[in-house]
Motif scaffolding. Structure first.
Motif, PDB file in Angstrom:
ATOM      1  N   PRO A 115       0.836  -1.205   0.000  1.00  0.00           N
ATOM      2  CA  PRO A 115       0.000   0.000   0.000  1.00  0.00           C
ATOM      3  C   PRO A 115       0.872   1.257   0.000  1.00  0.00           C
ATOM      4  O   PRO A 115       1.955   1.280   0.587  1.00  0.00           O
ATOM      5  N   ARG A 116       0.396   2.284  -0.647  1.00  0.00           N
ATOM      6  CA  ARG A 116       1.148   3.542  -0.746  1.00  0.00           C
ATOM      7  C   ARG A 116       1.187   4.242   0.619  1.00  0.00           C
ATOM      8  O   ARG A 116       0.159   4.364   1.298  1.00  0.00           O
ATOM      9  N   LEU A 117       2.353   4.710   0.993  1.00  0.00           N
ATOM     10  CA  LEU A 117       2.499   5.466   2.234  1.00  0.00           C
ATOM     11  C   LEU A 117       2.202   6.937   1.977  1.00  0.00           C
ATOM     12  O   LEU A 117       2.643   7.503   0.972  1.00  0.00           O
ATOM     13  N   THR A 118       1.470   7.545   2.860  1.00  0.00           N
ATOM     14  CA  THR A 118       1.159   8.965   2.737  1.00  0.00           C
ATOM     15  C   THR A 118       1.669   9.779   3.912  1.00  0.00           C
ATOM     16  O   THR A 118       1.575  11.001   3.915  1.00  0.00           O
ATOM     17  N   SER A 119       2.209   9.101   4.939  1.00  0.00           N
ATOM     18  CA  SER A 119       2.750   9.805   6.100  1.00  0.00           C
ATOM     19  C   SER A 119       3.788   8.910   6.769  1.00  0.00           C
ATOM     20  O   SER A 119       3.900   7.718   6.447  1.00  0.00           O
ATOM     21  N   LEU A 120       4.529   9.476   7.692  1.00  0.00           N
ATOM     22  CA  LEU A 120       5.516   8.696   8.423  1.00  0.00           C
ATOM     23  C   LEU A 120       4.844   7.587   9.217  1.00  0.00           C
ATOM     24  O   LEU A 120       3.741   7.787   9.766  1.00  0.00           O
ATOM     25  N   PRO A 121       5.465   6.396   9.309  1.00  0.00           N
ATOM     26  CA  PRO A 121       4.900   5.365  10.190  1.00  0.00           C
ATOM     27  C   PRO A 121       4.901   5.864  11.633  1.00  0.00           C
ATOM     28  O   PRO A 121       5.808   6.605  12.043  1.00  0.00           O
ATOM     29  N   ALA A 122       3.872   5.471  12.375  1.00  0.00           N
ATOM     30  CA  ALA A 122       3.763   5.924  13.765  1.00  0.00           C
ATOM     31  C   ALA A 122       4.972   5.492  14.579  1.00  0.00           C
ATOM     32  O   ALA A 122       5.439   6.212  15.472  1.00  0.00           O
ATOM     33  N   LYS A 123       5.506   4.340  14.248  1.00  0.00           N
ATOM     34  CA  LYS A 123       6.662   3.817  14.975  1.00  0.00           C
ATOM     35  C   LYS A 123       7.666   3.275  13.974  1.00  0.00           C
ATOM     36  O   LYS A 123       7.295   2.646  12.977  1.00  0.00           O
ATOM     37  N   GLN A 554       2.978  13.872 -17.213  1.00  0.00           N
ATOM     38  CA  GLN A 554       3.976  13.804 -16.140  1.00  0.00           C
ATOM     39  C   GLN A 554       3.297  13.778 -14.772  1.00  0.00           C
ATOM     40  O   GLN A 554       3.709  13.030 -13.871  1.00  0.00           O
ATOM     41  N   ASP A 555       2.245  14.577 -14.599  1.00  0.00           N
ATOM     42  CA  ASP A 555       1.495  14.550 -13.342  1.00  0.00           C
ATOM     43  C   ASP A 555       0.932  13.152 -13.075  1.00  0.00           C
ATOM     44  O   ASP A 555       0.969  12.662 -11.934  1.00  0.00           O
ATOM     45  N   LEU A 556       0.405  12.518 -14.130  1.00  0.00           N
ATOM     46  CA  LEU A 556      -0.148  11.172 -13.970  1.00  0.00           C
ATOM     47  C   LEU A 556       0.938  10.174 -13.592  1.00  0.00           C
ATOM     48  O   LEU A 556       0.720   9.288 -12.754  1.00  0.00           O
ATOM     49  N   MET A 557       2.116  10.311 -14.203  1.00  0.00           N
ATOM     50  CA  MET A 557       3.204   9.383 -13.902  1.00  0.00           C
ATOM     51  C   MET A 557       3.669   9.518 -12.460  1.00  0.00           C
ATOM     52  O   MET A 557       4.060   8.534 -11.815  1.00  0.00           O
ATOM     53  N   LEU A 558       3.638  10.734 -11.933  1.00  0.00           N
ATOM     54  CA  LEU A 558       4.007  10.941 -10.537  1.00  0.00           C
ATOM     55  C   LEU A 558       2.906  10.458  -9.588  1.00  0.00           C
ATOM     56  O   LEU A 558       3.176  10.086  -8.442  1.00  0.00           O
ATOM     57  N   LYS A 559       1.701  10.449 -10.099  1.00  0.00           N
ATOM     58  CA  LYS A 559       0.555  10.021  -9.282  1.00  0.00           C
ATOM     59  C   LYS A 559       0.457   8.509  -9.199  1.00  0.00           C
ATOM     60  O   LYS A 559       0.199   7.939  -8.136  1.00  0.00           O
ATOM     61  N   HIS A 560       0.674   7.837 -10.329  1.00  0.00           N
ATOM     62  CA  HIS A 560       0.435   6.394 -10.393  1.00  0.00           C
ATOM     63  C   HIS A 560       1.743   5.610 -10.274  1.00  0.00           C
ATOM     64  O   HIS A 560       2.197   4.978 -11.215  1.00  0.00           O
ATOM     65  N   VAL A 561       2.346   5.655  -9.116  1.00  0.00           N
ATOM     66  CA  VAL A 561       3.573   4.897  -8.870  1.00  0.00           C
ATOM     67  C   VAL A 561       3.358   3.936  -7.704  1.00  0.00           C
ATOM     68  O   VAL A 561       2.477   4.113  -6.893  1.00  0.00           O
TER      69      VAL A 561
END
Length: 561
Positions: A115-123, A554-561
């Motif tokens: 799964p894509r990470l959107t923030s730092l892991p809590a730990k 280019q926006d799509l390529m950065l989005k769909h990784v």
């Protein structure tokens, strides 16, 4: 009237000018009569407003001329038409529809795991867990193998022991930073030695025309090119007083020149190429002028592998007192060992700078290149000196401040391990592979080789108007190949490396099959192929709209990784 007219005449005035001067005198007298009763303040204000409007119109026309010269009259036409509200709306609607379809297609292919990470892991995770996670993500990448690569360029080394040595040396110096040379003198010395070894390979010698070649390392070819162009601009401004700099490039020049022109305020003057895709020498002669700071040449050019005539271009540069940059990012570690190539480096008087990538055929890992100058005087314009900073006196030799000592060290290790003998061997293999591929292509009905220079790049197009070369590429993608796609004219190319040269025979076999399959498709297309997009980009005369679409993609390529 007669008196006013006579006052404007001189004894040597030709009789042919008399009617025009008389008409001018009549208009001046009429103007005097109209302004006779006008208030002086009105006259002054009116004259000022008229002068301001005239000056603004003059500068507008100059700017319009400049944009037409760099982008073409067709660009001006389309920009004007696109400004119309109805046209603007139609273009936006079609563009939105196309991008929405691509977005949906990319979404289907988006990897769900991990799964894509959107923030730092809590730990924080354990070392072992991070290594497992990294290995899982790496499985999504194209697997590197020492030989048998089906990819054009990209992977250059075919020696696992060499690769592991570079990784080991990098890790030993990963903490070092040449910005702090007093603390890390080893990598500073290594950088100096890399530059010296590269300069000597490219024609620097005590008895040659350029005995004082020097330079620095950069992060890649684009940075080397940008750095050399910026230094040349500042040098030309100080030494030659040029305040409206222009740079002459071929239409096949690397895309980095467009970045440089945009970043550094340089007018890009594009010239054509000859029948073998080399920079057109006569067009350069016509284009050079008092504002030309640089002629930009390629050895070879990325699209077709063409090697520009450096000796002819150097003669022009010397005569017009401008600089000459040779882009040898691809060829720098191959062409010096190819006997069929004429001198293209610092052996030629008039070459002022060069860019050469050590992370390509220099067989170092990615993030490594060298920029070279014919003198320290020119190199100094690459530096940034800050005298009034509260943090102290500051001097930086490159655009980057901190740099990776690890990248410098592993580049040094690559050059030390290969030596002249090793690079000669690689060059021989690559040139032999290029000859084999050119011969194989000439036997495939419907394909034709482009250009006559034998370098590491072999390009081919379609000799049959009914054969869509972009559809051929889509078929090849299905077979596992990753070829480079060109335009103007539509074509494909293979950049031969140590990693893929053993696959040349299979490439020719698969291309022959792909041509037959493409003909069987007729006007059909390969499911999921990119031929329609390439066809649209090549056929759409409004290049501004193509550029807007590219930004959306280019926006799509950065989005769909």
């Amino acid at each position: 009237m007669t008196t006013a007219y006579s006052a404007m005449m001189t004894p040597g005035m030709e009789s042919a000018l008399e009617p025009a001067l008389k008409l001018l005198a009549d208009h001046l007298i009429a103007l005097d009569k109209r302004l006779h009763d006008a208030r002086p303040s009105y006259v002054v204000i009116g004259a000022g407003v008229s002068a301001t409007v005239a000056i603004q119109a003059f500068y507008y026309l100059l700017d319009l001329r400049k944009r037409c010269r760099t982008k073409g009259a067709l660009w001006l036409f389309f920009e004007s038409v696109k400004a119309l509200p109805i046209v603007k709306g139609l273009i936006a609607a079609e563009r939105g529809k196309m991008i929405a379809e691509m977005d949906a297609d990319m979404s289907k292919k988006l990897a769900k795991e991990p799964p894509r990470l959107t923030s730092l892991p809590a730990k924080g995770m354990s070392v072992d867990a991070v290594l497992v996670e990294a290995a899982q993500r790496k499985r999504k990448d194209l697997e590197w193998t020492p030989t048998g690569s089906l990819m054009s360029g990209a992977v250059y080394m075919a020696d696992d022991a060499h690769f592991k040595m570079l990784s080991s040396v990098y890790s030993s110096f990963a903490h070092s930073n040449p910005l702090h040379g007093d603390a890390f003198p080893a990598v500073v010395r290594m950088e100096n030695e890399v530059v010296n070894m590269t300069a000597t390979m490219l024609g620097c010698s005590p008895g040659g025309p350029n005995p004082n070649v020097c330079g620095l390392m950069t992060s890649g070819g684009t940075e080397s090119i940008l750095t050399a162009i910026r230094a040349t601009r500042d040098y030309s401004r100080d030494v030659r007083g040029i305040k409206a700099p222009e740079m002459i490039v071929a239409i096949s020049a690397h895309a980095a020149v467009y970045k440089a022109a945009d970043y550094f305020g340089i007018e890009l003057v594009r010239v054509g190429v000859d029948e073998n895709f080399r920079m057109d020498i006569n067009a350069v002669r016509r284009a050079v002028n008092g504002n030309t700071i640089l002629i930009y040449a390629s050895t070879p050019g990325y699209p077709h592998g063409a090697v520009d005539d450096i000796q002819a271009l150097a003669a022009i540069a010397k005569r017009r007192k401008c600089c000459l940059h040779v882009d040898a990012c691809l060829g720098g570690f191959v062409l010096p060992f190819a006997s069929s190539i004429k001198p293209f480096d610092f052996r030629v008087d008039g070459v002022t700078s060069m860019s050469v990538d050590t992370h390509k055929y220099g067989l170092a890992q990615k993030g490594s290149s060298v920029v070279l100058y014919n003198s320290a005087a020119l190199r100094q314009y690459q530096y940034t000196a800050v005298m009034d900073w509260s943090g102290g006196l500051y001097i930086s030799p490159s655009q980057a401040g901190s740099r990776s000592g690890g990248l410098i060290a592993q580049t040094w290790a690559a050059l030390m391990r290969m030596g002249r003998e090793g690079y000669q061997r690689v060059a021989d293999d690559v040139i032999a592979g290029a000859n084999e591929l050119r011969a194989g292509l000439s036997e495939i009905d419907g394909l034709k080789v482009l250009g006559e220079d034998v370098s590491m790049v072999v390009a081919w197009g379609s000799s049959d108007p009914s054969l869509n070369i972009y559809t051929v590429n889509d078929v090849m993608v299905k077979k596992g190949w990753h070829l480079s796609v060109l335009q103007a004219p539509p074509a494909l190319h293979m950049c031969l490396t140590s990693a893929n040269v053993a696959s040349v025979r299979q490439l020719c076999v698969d291309l022959a099959i792909a041509v037959k399959e493409t003909r069987a498709l007729g006007k059909g297309k390969v499911d999921g192929g990119k031929a329609p997009i390439y066809g649209l980009a090549g056929g759409l005369p409004d290049r501004g709209t193509v550029g807007d679409i590219l930004k959306d993609v280019q926006d799509l390529m950065l989005k769909h990784v």
